[in-house]
Every structure is written in structure tokens, then in C-alpha cells.
Design an enzyme around this catalytic site. Structure first.
Site, PDB file in Angstrom:
ATOM      1  N   ASP A   1      -3.005  -5.045  -4.466  1.00  0.00           N
ATOM      2  CA  ASP A   1      -2.186  -6.254  -3.840  1.00  0.00           C
ATOM      3  C   ASP A   1      -2.479  -5.952  -2.243  1.00  0.00           C
ATOM      4  OD1 ASP A   1      -1.446  -7.269  -6.202  1.00  0.00           O
ATOM      5  OD2 ASP A   1       0.737  -6.796  -5.864  1.00  0.00           O
TER       6      ASP A   1
ATOM      7  N   SER B   1       1.370  -1.040  -4.539  1.00  0.00           N
ATOM      8  CA  SER B   1       0.891  -1.042  -3.412  1.00  0.00           C
ATOM      9  C   SER B   1       1.817  -2.556  -2.539  1.00  0.00           C
ATOM     10  CB  SER B   1      -0.511  -1.664  -3.374  1.00  0.00           C
ATOM     11  OG  SER B   1      -0.876  -2.804  -3.730  1.00  0.00           O
TER      12      SER B   1
ATOM     13  N   THR C   1      -1.675  -0.560 -10.099  1.00  0.00           N
ATOM     14  CA  THR C   1      -1.940  -0.893 -11.444  1.00  0.00           C
ATOM     15  C   THR C   1      -2.843   0.055 -12.355  1.00  0.00           C
ATOM     16  OG1 THR C   1      -1.532  -3.488 -11.240  1.00  0.00           O
ATOM     17  CG2 THR C   1      -2.855  -2.646 -13.084  1.00  0.00           C
TER      18      THR C   1
END
Ligand code: ASP
Length: 351
Positions: free
Chosen positions: A116, A82, A38
Site C-alpha cells: 500500500d 504498511s 501482505t
């Protein structure tokens, strides 16, 4: 006159330039390795969904004041979410980071990564990096196109940590929203909030405010394992009420090298799962037991068909308080290292 002016100009330039290079030489050298997530994403106006969009250079340019605390070099390793990362990619990342840290002039590395799977990635590198220099994993919960992205401040704090005298012996950390967490104990705990990473009852290693690192704890229970040529295939299967063991049996029959069973409570499973675990153990597949409970360790407390004490007697390995995805990574690295020595394997998983 013109010549004189030129000489004066050259002298002024030389003084300014030597001053500049002197102050830069005084600063620590930090390499930022970008992998994606992100922190490097923006919302695509066509779809309304966040996608990889920001280069390493853009990331650094969005952080005012960075060049005042360190000489920054950017290495673009990848730009992927990820959720798409694999242990093989972390193995390559680990080698790349060790290569960078071999340079005695480099103080440490900051790795930008999706949140993540960041807790797992940080632990994989903690286990496999040869260097003990500071390595800080950092990301963002809000992408670069949101109203108040958290990435830039997180990067500044991560570089601050690498340069801090009080933060040199923690190995790999996850540092987000000013909190510093050990790679071993950290987990993502909230899907959308900037204060998502913590280590539960183990606590934070430290906190960063106003350009200072405040140290709370030591990073205990660090361990190292060599990177194998090839990582074995280890699966993670969760226990639930009414589980019938079929996924476990399928895993065995499909040729996995190891299984992590995420049990309930202090590491217990029902009778059917217990039978499937025995099936795996009989075929020589190591089975590691973790817990789906948020805090605490797996312990040999209960007897009966599937209790933790019974599982241990049967040959399953109890992974203490290591969370399931990290126990899986540890098993992946420990299997090639221990080469079938079950006591050695137990010793590594229990440490
Ligand atoms: N989906 C993102 C990732 O790459 C989430 C994030 O980075 O916060 O993990």
C-alpha cells in the site's frame, strides 16, 4: 580397523564440508529486512481477514532455491501492515539498511514491505540511503494463505536482482511480478491484482525471467538528501470541484511546516483554494503544487485565480511530475536541509 574407518569418515566429512563452505563463500551475501505487509500475512480463520502472521524465517523457508543463489541473512525489522508505517519508521529503516550495507561483504538488501505504501517507502529510502548498493523493495498482493501467493517468487526475483551484474546502479527499486520499477516513478495502480506496480509512461527499468535480469532503462533523476534529526510536519491536501480552501487554512492555523496541494490538470486550483494558498504563503508556509492526473507534469500554463502560472508567480513551487505523496516526502526532507532558502527548495523540488 575402527580407527581407520573413523579417519576415512573424517576425511570425507572434511572434503564435503570444505567444498560446501567454498561454494557458499562464492555466493553473494544478501540481507533480507522484513517489515510486514501482505507478504507476511495470513487469513485469520476466526475473522476471515488477513493479519500479520509470518516471521522472516518462515518467509525465506517458503522460497525454494534461494540458498543456491545467495547467502541469506534475515533481519526482522517489524511486522506491520504498511498502512501503519510513517516517515519516522522509514527514517529508522533507512539507518538500519545503511548500517547493513556498510559491511563490504554485503552485496545488497531486499526489503519486504506492504504494497500500500511501498512506492513511498522506496522513494524515502532512495532519497536518504547513503549507500549506492542495490536495495530492492518487494511484497505480495496475495497473502501466504491464498491459493497462489506471489510472495515467494517475488523474493527470489528480488535476490536475483541484487546479485545481478546488470542491476547494480539503479539504487532503490520496487520489484514485483517480474517487473523492476524505479523508486522515483513507481506507483501502485491496482488494488488487488499482482501486476499493480508500474511507472506509467516512464516505463520499467527491467524485467526478471528464468533467473536473469533484463535491463531496459537507467534510473534517471536520482537525488540524495540527509536525514534530519526531526522530520517536519507536511500535509497533503487534494483539490476537487467546489473545494473551499478550509482544510488548507486549518492546516496553516494548526502549525504545519509545509503543504502539498494536489491540483487538477497541469497544477491548477479554484479561486477559493487559491486564496487559501496565498494565506499559507503569506504566513511563510511553503506550498508545493502537484497534480492528481495520472501522467504528465505540473506546469505554469494557466493564468487567472488559481492557474499554475499564477500560483508559481505567487510563490508556490511546482513539483514537476513527482506524484503527490512523494512530493510530500521530498518536501519533508528538503525543508530542514534548505533552512528557509526558497530558491534552494525550488531547485530540489523541480529537479
Ligand atoms: N495491506 C497490505 C499492506 O501492508 C497490502 C499489501 O501488502 O499488499 O500494504
Amino acid at each position: 580397523m575402527k580407527v581407520k574407518m573413523r579417519i576415512v569418515f573424517l576425511i570425507v566429512f572434511a572434503v564435503i564440508f570444505s567444498g560446501f563452505s567454498y561454494s557458499q563463500a562464492e555466493l553473494p551475501n544478501v540481507t533480507i529486512v522484513t517489515t510486514g505487509g501482505t507478504i507476511a500475512e495470513k487469513v485469520d480463520p476466526k475473522t476471515g481477514a488477513a493479519v500479520p502472521a509470518v516471521s522472516g524465517k518462515d518467509l525465506i523457508e517458503a522460497v525454494p532455491g534461494l540458498s543456491k543463489i545467495a547467502n541469506i541473512k534475515v533481519v526482522n525489522f517489524s511486522n506491520i501492515d504498511s498502512s501503519q508505517i510513517t516517515p519516522d519508521i522509514w527514517a529508522k529503516l533507512s539507518k538500519a539498511v545503511d548500517g547493513i550495507l556498510e559491511d563490504p561483504k554485503v552485496s545488497g538488501v531486499v526489503i519486504t514491505h506492504g504494497t500500500d505504501t511501498m512506492a513511498e517507502g522506496a522513494y524515502f529510502l532512495e532519497l536518504t540511503l547513503k549507500s549506492n548498493k542495490p536495495v530492492v523493495f518487494v511484497g505480495a498482493m496475495r497473502d501466504a494463505s491464498e491459493l497462489s501467493p506471489d510472495g515467494p517468487a517475488n523474493i527470489l526475483n528480488a535476490v536475483t536482482q541484487v546479485c545481478s551484474k546488470v542491476a547494480q546502479d539503479w539504487g532503490v527499486t520496487v520489484t514485483m511480478n517480474q517487473y523492476i520499477c524505479s523508486a522515483r516513478d513507481v506507483r501502485k495502480t491496482q488494488t488487488t491484482n499482482v501486476q499493480t506496480f508500474n511507472s506509467g509512461e516512464k516505463g520499467y527499468l527491467g524485467y526478471i525471467a528464468m533467473g536473469e535480469v533484463y535491463r531496459f532503462n537507467d534510473a534517471l533523476r536520482r537525488q540524495k538528501l540527509p536525514l534530519p534529526e526531526k522530520l517536519p510536519n507536511v500535509v497533503l491536501i487534494s483539490e476537487y470541484a467546489g473545494a473551499d480552501g478550509r482544510l488548507l487554512r486549518y492546516a496553516v492555523d494548526s502549525g504545519v511546516n509545509g503543504i502539498v496541494v494536489e491540483g487538477v490538470g497541469a497544477g491548477n486550483v479554484n479561486a477559493k483554494t487559491y486564496e487559501a494558498i496565498k494565506y499559507a504563503l503569506k504566513k511563510g508556509i511553503p506550498v508545493v503544487i502537484t497534480s492528481r492526473v495520472y501522467h504528465g507534469a505540473v506546469l505554469p500554463i494557466y493564468g487567472g485565480a488559481g492557474g499554475g502560472a499564477t500560483l508559481e508567480k505567487e510563490g508556490a513551487i511546482l513539483a514537476g511530475d513527482l506524484i503527490s505523496p512523494k512530493a510530500r516526502l521530498l518536501l519533508m526532507l528538503a525543508l530542514p536541509y534548505t533552512k528557509g532558502d526558497i530558491n534552494k527548495l525550488k531547485e530540489i523540488l523541480n529537479r
